[in-house]
Design a protein around this motif. Structure first.
Motif, mmCIF file in Angstrom:
data_model
loop_
_atom_site.group_PDB
_atom_site.id
_atom_site.type_symbol
_atom_site.label_atom_id
_atom_site.label_comp_id
_atom_site.label_asym_id
_atom_site.label_seq_id
_atom_site.Cartn_x
_atom_site.Cartn_y
_atom_site.Cartn_z
ATOM 1 N N GLY A 1 -96.720 17.224 84.342
ATOM 2 C CA GLY A 1 -97.147 18.487 84.915
ATOM 3 C C GLY A 1 -96.353 18.857 86.153
ATOM 4 N N LEU A 2 -95.104 18.422 86.203
ATOM 5 C CA LEU A 2 -94.220 18.690 87.348
ATOM 6 C C LEU A 2 -93.270 19.823 87.012
ATOM 7 N N PRO A 3 -92.834 20.592 88.022
ATOM 8 C CA PRO A 3 -91.866 21.646 87.726
ATOM 9 C C PRO A 3 -90.469 21.099 87.405
ATOM 10 N N PHE A 4 -90.164 19.892 87.896
ATOM 11 C CA PHE A 4 -88.815 19.351 87.673
ATOM 12 C C PHE A 4 -88.818 17.839 87.914
ATOM 13 N N MET A 5 -87.749 17.225 87.482
ATOM 14 C CA MET A 5 -87.482 15.827 87.817
ATOM 15 C C MET A 5 -86.058 15.753 88.346
ATOM 16 N N PRO A 6 -85.814 14.926 89.371
ATOM 17 C CA PRO A 6 -84.434 14.741 89.813
ATOM 18 C C PRO A 6 -83.697 13.821 88.844
ATOM 19 N N LEU A 7 -82.373 13.926 88.842
ATOM 20 C CA LEU A 7 -81.567 13.087 87.959
ATOM 21 C C LEU A 7 -80.184 12.892 88.562
ATOM 22 N N ARG A 8 -79.718 11.651 88.520
ATOM 23 C CA ARG A 8 -78.362 11.348 88.994
ATOM 24 C C ARG A 8 -77.317 11.839 87.974
ATOM 25 N N GLY A 9 -76.049 11.697 88.348
ATOM 26 C CA GLY A 9 -74.968 12.072 87.455
ATOM 27 C C GLY A 9 -74.807 13.583 87.353
ATOM 28 N N ILE A 10 -74.151 14.025 86.290
ATOM 29 C CA ILE A 10 -74.022 15.422 85.855
ATOM 30 C C ILE A 10 -73.115 16.278 86.746
ATOM 31 N N ILE A 11 -73.216 16.123 88.085
ATOM 32 C CA ILE A 11 -72.462 17.015 88.970
ATOM 33 C C ILE A 11 -70.961 16.843 88.702
ATOM 34 N N GLY A 12 -70.301 17.966 88.463
ATOM 35 C CA GLY A 12 -68.885 17.939 88.076
ATOM 36 C C GLY A 12 -68.718 18.274 86.599
ATOM 37 N N SER A 13 -69.787 18.110 85.835
ATOM 38 C CA SER A 13 -69.738 18.438 84.408
ATOM 39 C C SER A 13 -69.889 19.945 84.214
ATOM 40 N N ASP A 14 -69.169 20.489 83.239
ATOM 41 C CA ASP A 14 -69.310 21.910 82.919
ATOM 42 C C ASP A 14 -70.666 22.231 82.306
ATOM 43 N N LEU A 15 -71.384 21.217 81.862
ATOM 44 C CA LEU A 15 -72.737 21.460 81.343
ATOM 45 C C LEU A 15 -73.572 22.231 82.353
ATOM 46 N N LEU A 16 -73.429 21.812 83.613
ATOM 47 C CA LEU A 16 -74.226 22.372 84.705
ATOM 48 C C LEU A 16 -74.003 23.882 84.864
ATOM 49 N N LYS A 17 -72.774 24.334 84.566
ATOM 50 C CA LYS A 17 -72.446 25.755 84.735
ATOM 51 C C LYS A 17 -73.243 26.646 83.800
#
Lengths: 290, 254, 290, 254
Positions: free
Chosen positions: C117-133
């Motif tokens: 029931g949370l709005p989000f979860m933090p997660l490591r990694g990903i930054i730098g990946s085009d997925l994020l865009k």
């Protein structure tokens, strides 16, 4: 998979908890390693940072009374129907322990952050509670997907050691926990996991299609000790009930520091009933035993 | 069956009326009376068009279906899948703040209680939190709690779909007016009076236009309560069940 | 606990997935409700937002090919050793589905946020990946306990319906999942959970101390259908292997839209081998069947 | 046993050398050669003072002890409890960016591959990521990937205890220099040449002072590989095992 030689005796298991460790333990319903706790007291472990998931009773109270604990991080210390924890209450009043008051889901959130290698987990609720004023490891942040929506970030609780009691282990180092799923969380979150079990079974629990889904794999387990009735004087599910006479005697005797010393002496001496020593402190008991 | 309704039975019956229509009620540790009331609610609701109320009694093996550890209750609550829960308090004030930590300064202070348990979280998230405290004195019901374990509703724009729904004590039943954020006395238990409630309450509260006597459970509820519910709650609270059984007109076999 | 009447036939189960639903499904190893998927195709469900945990193969490919899917949220669509998903690839090139490319742990994080029931979860990694865009439901935030430490916040994925296959159910509405623990996550995260099972057992799974810890309680389960061999043409653990001949024929035939129509017609007609219809589209097959 | 070492066996042996000393190596889906190499590493490490390497092969029932669902691998990785993992790429560039999504524009673009799987996460968190791609052509090893599924190391102050450790292809083995962030050619496989590697690689790379021929597995490794490891990997990859077995000098029973 090869046989893992991590079955040890219970004193050797207790020796794996270093002084000063951040030690995480479970609530009574989940599985409390009381026999191993006795060995911790016998050894005189010191300066523990005790994290209870999310609450504790007799285990926390005796560790506090025996001077093993520097910090308690808990959502509640109580002996339930037997009353409040007398050593806990005394230590709080004396200021001899540092208390990190928590709320149950924040303990789970902190452990889940550790399990996930995350610096924190968000958590609803809490804002407005005075608990927040005393926790610098809980911070109010903005929900990045909301508008003017505050939420609490709970910092990871990374225990050095998890210690708990479970029904079964095998000789490959795996531990069956049944419905007590939070024991898996304790093991995953901690650097080192120590387990006492009622029974050691033949075969590999991971090959048992009925039990494998509720089994902590050896990957997480540092050592296991076989400790039948290892929760006494607490009860364990349908296996054995709580020793209510012992608990009542405990609450009565532990009201004073001297009475608690007598409890500890008798507890370290065996698994029998507690005998109130009217007017006798540990000194006299030790003299009588010598 | 014609035996007088005991105070315990009056409380159980009153809570069950507060739970009418809930889909899922959870009961925390050390809560035999709320537990019995939840089980009574389930028994009364079976066969209804909306289906039986689901009951999760913490500490029970038979009346608790959770299989994901202690966090499951909290996850369900945040999802809105727990409709009702019970909280008590060493102190409760007129703003519905509750204190489960202790009095007179923190941390060393005066009296120290066990701790806040899940209150600081569940109070925000469960829509029908029933405050339940049998002792009704000025020691408990104070002008302002010494420590806020869980905060009552306030204008802080914090996500708070939950909150206090009613408060039941050994003397009376209060509603909680969510708009005005005030307790409203609804009924006084038999043998007690409005004056007694005022004398024993340290905060101001409103009084309903018609304060009634708290109604005793009806015959159906009483039969279920003294039979099936007493047996069901005995699994988790054997001592409570034994004491209750001893008050019954024809002692059942133990 | 009373007997819960949530055992339904597989068409009734499929009817509980509304058009436009956010539908979450499991990867092949966890348990894919293929028989129920066939009923979804037969019914002609439309505009699904399909979330795969974390990847999918045949199930996603046939749903896409049959025009049931508007959006795919996935970390990978592949038929593994049998090749890429032909309908998936075709739909991407045609722009006929919206693709939300993910990475596996972000799918788990989004579901765990929903579970909690949370709005989000933090997660490591990903930054730098085009997925994020390409994901406005992933945002870079500051770790409140760090210094200049960025971390990704993954918004909750709240599915309307979870659909998967499991080994056992009982008549009380409980479902045993064994080691496929992520099925519990699917059920917890979703508003409604539909399950097909190999077998319905007598007794209550929650009373079985070996299995109860790996059982999803009825609380989360909307409906269960008994579907022996319900994963065919996929394989299921030790119970039955993948139908490799079927899969090879599928990959061959589904290369064209006409070939895929022939696959669907044969699949809807029965559990047999696929026969390539050289030069025959669905129209001819339907004519032959009439 | 004296049969010539096949290219597959050379790759398995090379990966096993890269894994020497790891406590825990995980192997993702569709990775028979890395899986065999991990199992070989375990077989070679048994009885060593440091204890046997732990191997978790996704998709295996026997060589995977996880009991917390698919998230367990990712949780372990973030805790630093996975020492080595394998990633491939439809495209890989000289900055060690990898592309598992597709070419020439997103989303419709040119070629579409299955997707990024766990790469965007594990690449940051696992200290010894071994890049493995058999096809060594300018189609794969490009100057700049068209889509970054997982970013190579860079000066962005992002938490990144992991990253590329080495890259093995069908032609050669590269080290990855973490300080200079450049691939460094270490050895070329038998039958191939430095010139061939240059011709087939679309990005610049450094060359070690002494580029050697990639060493074949030694006799101990070869015996374990063709016996126990072949049987173990066959549980998860039966087709791969069958093809490999067919290359052995004395066919074993299937």
């Amino acid at each position: 998979m090869s046989v893992v030689n991590n079955l040890v005796d219970i004193r050797a298991l207790a020796a794996l908890v270093p002084d000063g460790a951040k030690l995480v333990v479970a609530k009574d319903e989940s599985g409390v390693a009381m026999a191993a706790t006795r060995e911790l007291v016998r050894r005189g472990v010191r300066n523990l940072h005790l994290v209870t998931v999310p609450v504790s009773g007799l285990q926390a109270d005796v560790l506090i009374g025996a001077g093993c604990v520097a910090t308690v991080e808990s959502s509640g210390i109580t002996l339930s129907e037997f009353g409040t924890g007398p050593c806990f209450t005394r230590a709080i009043k004396a200021g001899s322990i540092r208390m990190k008051d928590a709320t149950c889901p924040a303990i789970y959130a902190g452990l889940q952050a550790a399990q996930k290698g995350l610096p924190f987990m968000p958590l609803r609720g809490i804002i407005g509670s005075d608990l927040l004023k005393h926790r610098d490891d809980w911070r109010v942040i903005d929900n990045p997907f909301g508008t003017d929506d505050k939420i609490v970030a709970i910092a990871a609780i990374g225990p050095d050691v998890a210690l708990f009691h479970a029904p079964l282990a095998d000789r490959f180092g795996n531990v069956f926990i049944g419905r007590q799923r939070e024991l898996m969380l304790l093991a995953h979150a901690s650097r080192k996991t120590l387990v006492t079990v009622e029974q050691v079974v033949e075969g590999n629990l991971l090959d048992d299609d009925a039990r494998s889904g509720a089994t902590i794999p050896a990957l997480y387990i540092e050592a296991i000790a076989h400790a039948p009735k290892g929760m006494w004087p607490l009860g364990y599910g349908d296996a054995y009930p709580i020793d209510a006479a012992w608990m009542r005697a405990y609450v009565q005797m532990a009201r004073t520091a001297e009475g608690f010393e007598s409890v500890v002496a008798q507890w370290l001496a065996g698994d029998g009933a507690l005998k109130p020593l009217v007017g006798a402190g540990l000194g006299e008991l030790a003299g009588a035993a010598a | 069956m014609s035996a007088a309704v005991t105070p315990t039975e009056l409380l159980i019956g009153s809570i069950a009326r507060l739970l009418a229509g809930v889909r899922h009620v959870a009961v925390g540790a050390s809560s035999p009376i709320p537990g019995a009331a939840a089980l009574l609610t389930r028994a009364l609701s079976e066969g209804s068009a909306a289906g039986a109320t689901r009951v999760s009694v913490l500490g029970s093996r038979r009346h608790n279906a959770f299989t994901n550890g202690g966090v499951e209750l909290f996850d369900l609550a945040a999802q809105g899948r727990i409709d009702a829960f019970f909280l008590g308090g060493g102190q409760i004030d007129g703003d519905a703040n509750i204190n489960l930590v202790g009095t007179d300064g923190y941390p060393q202070g005066g009296v120290r209680w066990p701790g806040s348990f899940g209150s600081a979280y569940l109070y925000h998230l469960v829509p029908r939190v029933i405050l339940f405290r049998e002792e009704h004195t000025r020691r408990v019901f104070v002008p302002r709690v010494d420590f806020i374990s869980a905060a009552g509703p306030r204008d802080d724009r914090v996500y708070r779909p939950g909150g206090p729904h009613a408060m039941l004590t050994g003397l009376c039943l209060f509603d909680f007016d969510k708009l005005r954020r005030r307790f409203v006395l609804l009924s006084v238990h038999p043998g007690h009076s409005l004056e007694e409630v005022r004398d024993q309450t340290g905060f101001d509260f409103d009084v309903a236009e018609q304060v009634t006597q708290t109604a005793a459970p009806d015959a159906t509820a009483l039969v279920l309560m003294r039979g099936r519910v007493l047996n069901e709650i005995g699994e988790t609270y054997p001592n409570f069940a034994q004491l209750w059984r001893a008050t019954l007109p024809v002692p059942a076999t133990a």
